[in-house]
Design a protein around this motif. Structure first.
Motif, PDB file in Angstrom:
ATOM      1  N   ASP A 164      -2.925  -2.298  14.112  1.00 38.00           N
ATOM      2  CA  ASP A 164      -3.314  -1.924  15.376  1.00 38.00           C
ATOM      3  C   ASP A 164      -4.910  -1.633  15.316  1.00 38.00           C
ATOM      4  N   VAL A 165      -5.478  -1.225  14.103  1.00 40.33           N
ATOM      5  CA  VAL A 165      -6.573  -0.680  14.102  1.00 40.33           C
ATOM      6  C   VAL A 165      -7.660  -1.675  13.446  1.00 40.33           C
ATOM      7  N   VAL A 166      -7.058  -2.879  13.197  1.00 35.74           N
ATOM      8  CA  VAL A 166      -8.153  -3.748  12.428  1.00 35.74           C
ATOM      9  C   VAL A 166      -7.650  -5.201  13.061  1.00 35.74           C
ATOM     10  N   SER A 167      -8.803  -6.264  12.505  1.00 38.09           N
ATOM     11  CA  SER A 167      -8.724  -7.301  13.301  1.00 38.09           C
ATOM     12  C   SER A 167      -7.732  -8.285  12.280  1.00 38.09           C
ATOM     13  N   LEU A 168      -7.020  -9.060  12.559  1.00 40.35           N
ATOM     14  CA  LEU A 168      -5.990  -9.756  11.583  1.00 40.35           C
ATOM     15  C   LEU A 168      -6.476 -11.280  11.929  1.00 40.35           C
TER      16      LEU A 168
ATOM     17  N   ILE B 219     -10.198  -1.835  -3.957  1.00 43.57           N
ATOM     18  CA  ILE B 219     -10.903  -1.104  -3.172  1.00 43.57           C
ATOM     19  C   ILE B 219     -10.723   0.322  -3.233  1.00 43.57           C
ATOM     20  N   PRO B 220     -11.615   1.311  -3.241  1.00 45.41           N
ATOM     21  CA  PRO B 220     -11.366   2.627  -3.640  1.00 45.41           C
ATOM     22  C   PRO B 220     -10.836   3.157  -2.403  1.00 45.41           C
ATOM     23  N   ASP B 221     -11.618   2.809  -1.210  1.00 43.54           N
ATOM     24  CA  ASP B 221     -11.378   3.517   0.069  1.00 43.54           C
ATOM     25  C   ASP B 221     -11.164   2.739   1.183  1.00 43.54           C
ATOM     26  N   ILE B 222     -10.163   2.705   1.860  1.00 45.39           N
ATOM     27  CA  ILE B 222      -9.819   1.483   2.997  1.00 45.39           C
ATOM     28  C   ILE B 222     -10.441   2.036   4.175  1.00 45.39           C
ATOM     29  N   ARG B 223     -11.205   3.242   4.309  1.00 44.21           N
ATOM     30  CA  ARG B 223     -11.725   3.604   5.677  1.00 44.21           C
ATOM     31  C   ARG B 223     -12.908   2.641   6.268  1.00 44.21           C
ATOM     32  N   ALA B 224     -13.516   1.972   5.524  1.00 47.53           N
ATOM     33  CA  ALA B 224     -14.322   0.822   5.685  1.00 47.53           C
ATOM     34  C   ALA B 224     -13.976  -0.431   6.265  1.00 47.53           C
ATOM     35  N   VAL B 225     -12.572  -0.496   5.985  1.00 54.01           N
ATOM     36  CA  VAL B 225     -11.685  -1.973   6.378  1.00 54.01           C
ATOM     37  C   VAL B 225     -11.735  -1.960   7.645  1.00 54.01           C
ATOM     38  N   ALA B 226     -12.209  -2.882   8.141  1.00 55.13           N
ATOM     39  CA  ALA B 226     -12.029  -3.144   9.852  1.00 55.13           C
ATOM     40  C   ALA B 226     -11.319  -4.674  10.148  1.00 55.13           C
ATOM     41  N   GLY B 227     -11.124  -5.491   8.905  1.00 56.95           N
ATOM     42  CA  GLY B 227     -10.613  -6.641   9.303  1.00 56.95           C
ATOM     43  C   GLY B 227      -9.827  -6.984   8.022  1.00 56.95           C
ATOM     44  N   ILE B 228      -8.957  -7.927   8.160  1.00 59.66           N
ATOM     45  CA  ILE B 228      -8.114  -8.583   7.292  1.00 59.66           C
ATOM     46  C   ILE B 228      -7.689  -9.771   7.231  1.00 59.66           C
ATOM     47  N   THR B 229      -8.045 -10.903   6.288  1.00 63.04           N
ATOM     48  CA  THR B 229      -7.914 -12.255   6.454  1.00 63.04           C
ATOM     49  C   THR B 229      -6.583 -12.433   5.362  1.00 63.04           C
ATOM     50  N   ILE B 230      -5.699 -13.211   5.823  1.00 64.00           N
ATOM     51  CA  ILE B 230      -4.391 -13.489   4.941  1.00 64.00           C
ATOM     52  C   ILE B 230      -4.565 -14.791   4.669  1.00 64.00           C
TER      53      ILE B 230
END
Length: 201
Positions: A126-130, A177-188
């Protein structure tokens, strides 16, 4: 830097590969006077010439050097004859060609090394672009390669999806990746294959 095209091979991901090359060139040109593109050995498939013809139109390279073995580049080179600077060099016979099996093993070793220090992260969808990198169903996104990006078109790392809780909309991804706080999107992307797939289970 890196750009995720959806799989470990160009086949089936030519649009993503052309876009990825352009993004990498743009980033490199911002900090370097000369940018050298070492293209993959994807030349035999029927769609390969169209990929490289369009890459040439997109990038306008100042110089193209083609390393030719037998007649494998004839069709591709026919479409580049009007390029500003084209040098065709016959590959020395002392340099052996790599078999598909050797290329596959090289890719597997590279990915095993990349994931050597990876660990699992839980990401609430809910907090990232998929997004998907092709015709991928999001109903069961487990066991696939995925890119983690910053929401501004920059891929931060690659991961392997390990588990998905549809009720909580939480996706578990193993990534270096050491820290996921910078992650705003996921591409499957495509399904994992080889030893790194077994290690993710």
């Amino acid at each position: 830097g890196l750009v995720f095209v959806g799989d470990v091979t160009p086949v089936g991901h030519l649009l993503q590969l052309a876009t990825g090359i352009a993004l990498c060139v743009r980033a490199a040109a911002a900090v370097a006077e000369i940018v050298l593109i070492d293209t993959p050995g994807y030349v035999a498939d029927a769609a390969a010439p169209a990929l490289w013809w369009n890459a040439e139109r997109l990038l306008h390279p100042a110089r193209i050097v083609a390393l030719r073995r037998a007649g494998e580049l004839d069709t591709l080179l026919a479409g580049l004859r009007k390029a500003p600077s084209l040098d065709v060099i016959d590959a020395p016979k002392t340099i052996p060609s790599k078999s598909p099996e050797q290329r596959r093993l090289h890719r597997e070793r590279a990915i095993e090394q990349y994931f050597a220090d990876a660990h699992s992260h839980e990401i609430h969808l809910d907090v990232v672009s998929l997004r998907t990198a092709g015709p991928v169903s999001l109903a069961n996104p487990v066991g696939r390669l995925a890119a983690l990006d910053n929401g501004h078109g920059v891929d931060l790392a690659i991961g392997i999806t390990e588990n998905y809780d549809p009720a909580e909309r939480i996706l578990s991804i193993r990534s270096p990746i050491p820290d996921i706080r910078a992650v705003a999107g996921i591409t499957i992307g495509g399904p994992c294959a080889g030893p790194f797939s077994r290690n993710s289970q």
